[in-house]
Design an enzyme around this catalytic site. Structure first.
Site, PDB file in Angstrom:
ATOM      1  N   SER A 189      -8.387 -24.735 -69.707  1.00 39.71           N
ATOM      2  CA  SER A 189      -9.009 -25.050 -68.414  1.00 39.71           C
ATOM      3  C   SER A 189      -9.459 -23.790 -67.679  1.00 39.71           C
ATOM      4  O   SER A 189      -8.957 -22.691 -67.908  1.00 39.71           O
ATOM      5  CB  SER A 189      -8.012 -25.801 -67.522  1.00 39.71           C
ATOM      6  OG  SER A 189      -7.523 -26.938 -68.175  1.00 39.71           O
TER       7      SER A 189
HETATM    8  N1  SAM Z   1      -3.515 -27.014 -70.071  1.00 36.99           N
HETATM    9  C1  SAM Z   1      -4.328 -26.574 -71.174  1.00 36.99           C
HETATM   10  C2  SAM Z   1      -4.439 -25.097 -71.273  1.00 36.99           C
HETATM   11  O1  SAM Z   1      -3.957 -24.397 -70.374  1.00 36.99           O
HETATM   12  O2  SAM Z   1      -4.989 -24.647 -72.294  1.00 36.99           O
HETATM   13  C3  SAM Z   1      -5.699 -27.193 -71.161  1.00 36.99           C
HETATM   14  C4  SAM Z   1      -5.683 -28.508 -71.688  1.00 36.99           C
HETATM   15  S1  SAM Z   1      -7.115 -29.334 -72.164  1.00 36.99           S
HETATM   16  C5  SAM Z   1      -8.150 -29.348 -70.745  1.00 36.99           C
HETATM   17  C6  SAM Z   1      -6.403 -30.961 -72.222  1.00 36.99           C
HETATM   18  C7  SAM Z   1      -5.456 -31.174 -73.364  1.00 36.99           C
HETATM   19  O3  SAM Z   1      -4.870 -32.464 -73.212  1.00 36.99           O
HETATM   20  C8  SAM Z   1      -6.119 -31.178 -74.725  1.00 36.99           C
HETATM   21  O4  SAM Z   1      -5.555 -30.177 -75.518  1.00 36.99           O
HETATM   22  C9  SAM Z   1      -5.831 -32.577 -75.280  1.00 36.99           C
HETATM   23  O5  SAM Z   1      -5.609 -32.595 -76.672  1.00 36.99           O
HETATM   24  C10 SAM Z   1      -4.589 -32.938 -74.513  1.00 36.99           C
HETATM   25  N2  SAM Z   1      -4.276 -34.376 -74.417  1.00 36.99           N
HETATM   26  C11 SAM Z   1      -5.111 -35.426 -74.207  1.00 36.99           C
HETATM   27  N3  SAM Z   1      -4.405 -36.576 -74.165  1.00 36.99           N
HETATM   28  C12 SAM Z   1      -3.093 -36.234 -74.322  1.00 36.99           C
HETATM   29  C13 SAM Z   1      -1.875 -36.969 -74.361  1.00 36.99           C
HETATM   30  N4  SAM Z   1      -1.842 -38.295 -74.226  1.00 36.99           N
HETATM   31  N5  SAM Z   1      -0.712 -36.298 -74.542  1.00 36.99           N
HETATM   32  C14 SAM Z   1      -0.705 -34.949 -74.706  1.00 36.99           C
HETATM   33  N6  SAM Z   1      -1.824 -34.193 -74.686  1.00 36.99           N
HETATM   34  C15 SAM Z   1      -3.001 -34.829 -74.488  1.00 36.99           C
END
Ligand code: SAM
Length: 221
Positions: free
Chosen positions: A62
């Site tokens: 993000s």
């Molecule tokens: N917080 C992260 C970082 O600092 O790099 C950025 C995350 S990215 C915007 C969103 C993440 O949420 C993705 O890696 C995606 O695979 C994950 N995601 C989506 N649905 C999810 C779920 N139900 N449980 C866990 N992770 C999930």
């Protein structure tokens, strides 16, 4: 002072404090965690631009300002136990871990979770536990949490996450019917109810899981 440290300090002044984030815990944590260690190979030189960057599995790390604004909205404090859903690269979990006592961060993609785990271990962030699984179920074994942050856009607020908030706890989650335009909600649990306020519009990858979007974009819950 290293070049990356200089760029990190500049990022905090130019992209985060200047846009209204005031919480000193957050600003100090953002000055400390080396974002260049969390971006994809070959992307280190872009680590301090204020933008999301691609990581594996078609996901993103993000934008720094959004990470800071969400942690500020979650009012993360020393002593807190925090859950992050959507660990991705592990960057936001690492930042939260600079402030809170313990962070559990869940990622649904095995490969992303495994490399986040490795980075967190290499950096010696012992209070951050990266897990692989469907974060819409939360982490009942570690609940209740003082703060829960969701880093992907959900169609509705998963009940399990509300239930895993401590009294006084804060849940920050992007919610919206559209997959691209999402309003970030802050939900505070009081003795008797959940109070909701809005942080503003944000753009996130979708939250995919049992209580969120299905892989094909339809509603799973
Ligand atoms: N917080 C992260 C970082 O600092 O790099 C950025 C995350 S990215 C915007 C969103 C993440 O949420 C993705 O890696 C995606 O695979 C994950 N995601 C989506 N649905 C999810 C779920 N139900 N449980 C866990 N992770 C999930």
């Amino acid at each position: 002072m290293t070049d990356f440290q200089r760029r990190r300090d500049h990022m905090v002044v130019a992209h985060i404090a200047s846009r209204g984030v005031r919480d000193e815990h957050v600003l100090t944590a953002m000055r400390t965690v080396p974002r260049e260690r969390f971006v994809a190979e070959g992307m280190a030189e872009f680590a301090y631009a204020d933008s999301p960057l691609p990581i594996a599995e078609g996901q993103t790390i993000s934008q720094p300002y959004i990470v800071a604004a969400m942690i500020e909205a979650a009012e993360v404090r020393p002593g807190d136990r925090v859950l992050e859903v959507g660990a991705g690269s592990g960057y936001a979990a690492a930042v939260i871990g600079q402030i809170a006592d313990r962070v559990v961060a869940i990622e649904r993609h095995d490969a992303l979770g495994a490399s986040a785990k490795r980075r967190i271990a290499d950096l010696g962030y012992a209070n951050v536990d990266i897990r692989i699984g469907d974060g819409t179920r939360g982490a009942p074994d570690e609940a209740p949490f003082d703060a829960i942050l969701v880093a992907a856009g959900a169609p509705v607020v998963p009940e399990a996450l509300k239930e895993q908030l401590a009294i006084g706890g804060r849940l920050v989650i992007p919610v919206g019917e559209e997959r691209s335009q999402t309003l970030c909600k802050v939900i505070r649990r009081t003795e008797s109810r959940y109070e909701e306020s809005d942080l503003g519009a944000v753009r996130f990858v979708p939250l995919i899981g049992e209580r969120a979007w299905a892989e094909d974009g339809s509603r799973a819950a």
